[in-house]
Design a protein around this motif. Sequence first.
Motif, short mmCIF file in Angstrom:
data_model
loop_
_atom_site.label_atom_id
_atom_site.label_comp_id
_atom_site.label_asym_id
_atom_site.label_seq_id
_atom_site.Cartn_x
_atom_site.Cartn_y
_atom_site.Cartn_z
N VAL A 1 0.29 -5.89 -4.37
CA VAL A 1 1.06 -4.89 -5.12
C VAL A 1 1.23 -3.62 -4.29
N ALA A 2 0.18 -3.21 -3.60
CA ALA A 2 0.27 -2.02 -2.74
C ALA A 2 1.30 -2.24 -1.62
N LYS A 3 1.25 -3.40 -0.98
CA LYS A 3 2.19 -3.70 0.10
C LYS A 3 3.63 -3.77 -0.42
N GLN A 4 3.83 -4.43 -1.55
CA GLN A 4 5.18 -4.55 -2.10
C GLN A 4 5.71 -3.21 -2.59
N SER A 5 4.86 -2.40 -3.17
CA SER A 5 5.27 -1.06 -3.61
C SER A 5 5.65 -0.21 -2.41
N SER A 6 4.86 -0.29 -1.35
CA SER A 6 5.15 0.44 -0.13
C SER A 6 6.49 0.02 0.46
N ALA A 7 6.74 -1.28 0.50
CA ALA A 7 8.03 -1.78 1.02
C ALA A 7 9.19 -1.27 0.18
N MET A 8 8.99 -1.23 -1.13
CA MET A 8 10.05 -0.75 -2.02
C MET A 8 10.32 0.74 -1.79
N ILE A 9 9.26 1.53 -1.67
CA ILE A 9 9.42 2.96 -1.43
C ILE A 9 10.12 3.18 -0.08
N ASN A 10 9.74 2.41 0.92
CA ASN A 10 10.42 2.48 2.22
C ASN A 10 11.90 2.18 2.08
N SER A 11 12.24 1.21 1.25
CA SER A 11 13.65 0.86 1.06
C SER A 11 14.43 1.96 0.35
N GLY B 1 14.08 4.96 1.24
CA GLY B 1 14.26 5.99 2.26
C GLY B 1 13.09 6.94 2.44
N TYR B 2 11.94 6.60 1.90
CA TYR B 2 10.75 7.43 2.05
C TYR B 2 9.75 6.68 2.91
N PRO B 3 9.47 7.17 4.12
CA PRO B 3 8.51 6.49 4.98
C PRO B 3 7.14 6.42 4.29
N THR B 4 6.64 5.22 4.17
CA THR B 4 5.42 5.00 3.39
C THR B 4 4.45 4.13 4.17
N GLU B 5 3.19 4.43 4.01
CA GLU B 5 2.11 3.65 4.60
C GLU B 5 1.05 3.43 3.55
N ILE B 6 0.32 2.32 3.71
CA ILE B 6 -0.85 2.08 2.86
C ILE B 6 -2.03 1.81 3.78
N GLU B 7 -3.21 2.15 3.27
CA GLU B 7 -4.44 1.85 4.01
C GLU B 7 -5.57 1.74 3.00
N PRO B 8 -6.59 0.96 3.33
CA PRO B 8 -7.75 0.87 2.43
C PRO B 8 -8.40 2.23 2.25
N HIS B 9 -8.77 2.52 1.03
CA HIS B 9 -9.49 3.76 0.72
C HIS B 9 -10.94 3.55 1.12
N LYS B 10 -11.49 4.47 1.86
CA LYS B 10 -12.86 4.31 2.37
C LYS B 10 -13.94 4.60 1.32
N MET C 1 -6.25 1.05 -2.56
CA MET C 1 -5.39 1.25 -1.40
C MET C 1 -4.78 2.65 -1.52
N LYS C 2 -4.85 3.41 -0.45
CA LYS C 2 -4.23 4.73 -0.41
C LYS C 2 -2.76 4.55 -0.08
N LEU C 3 -1.91 5.22 -0.80
CA LEU C 3 -0.47 5.16 -0.56
C LEU C 3 -0.02 6.54 -0.10
N ASN D 1 6.55 -3.25 -12.91
CA ASN D 1 5.36 -2.53 -12.48
C ASN D 1 5.51 -2.05 -11.04
N LEU D 2 6.07 -2.89 -10.16
CA LEU D 2 6.30 -2.46 -8.77
C LEU D 2 7.27 -1.27 -8.73
N ILE D 3 8.33 -1.37 -9.51
CA ILE D 3 9.30 -0.27 -9.57
C ILE D 3 8.63 0.98 -10.12
N ARG D 4 7.80 0.81 -11.12
CA ARG D 4 7.06 1.93 -11.73
C ARG D 4 6.18 2.62 -10.69
#
Length: 183
Positions: free
Chosen positions: A50-60, A62-71, A76-78, A130-133
């Motif tokens: 879900v984090a990866k798909q949400s990130s890809a959607m946000i990128n689409s 036009g907002y550069p987005t990255e995810i990484e595991p929260h330490k 996942m940090k978005l 939910n992804l769109i949300r």
Amino acid sequence: MFSIFKKYRLVIKFIITFLLVYGIGSGIYKFYLDVSDGSQFYPDYLTNLVAKQSSAMINSFGYPTEIEPHKLEPSMKLMVNNKFVARVVEGCNSVSVIILFISFVVAFAGSFKATFFYVLAGSSLIYAVNLIRIAILSIGLYKYPWRSELLHTVIFPLIIYGLVFLLWMVWVHYYSRQQKANE
């Protein structure tokens, strides 16, 4: 006393079926979470997806987005434009909401075929919305951080639970028409 059970047998059947399906679905999901060690997909496969798909959607959008595991916690940090805007936690993956949706539909079941396809279509729609949300929430938190409380606690739960309620109402309407046609 038995007359009460006879009188309300459909209501009792609905409640028992709902609780049984919800209990089984929640138990399976809890087992899945318990065996997910997060070594390959952190914190678990579905939340990571879900984090990866949400990130890809946000990128689409036009907002550069990255995810990484929260330490510090299992999430996942978005980040949007290198700004930490949201955590994607297990509760964000829509599985619990889908279990709730399925429990109601199965408890109010029509024919097997109709119920199966409605559960499949409804669950897919809930997942997609939910992804769109998450994408819109993240962009909203990036652009309007002072509205985080309103966005996260009011508007976006309203979207996902409103959709589930709408799907339930459509199912009840369809099911009641199906029942009348069978009489």
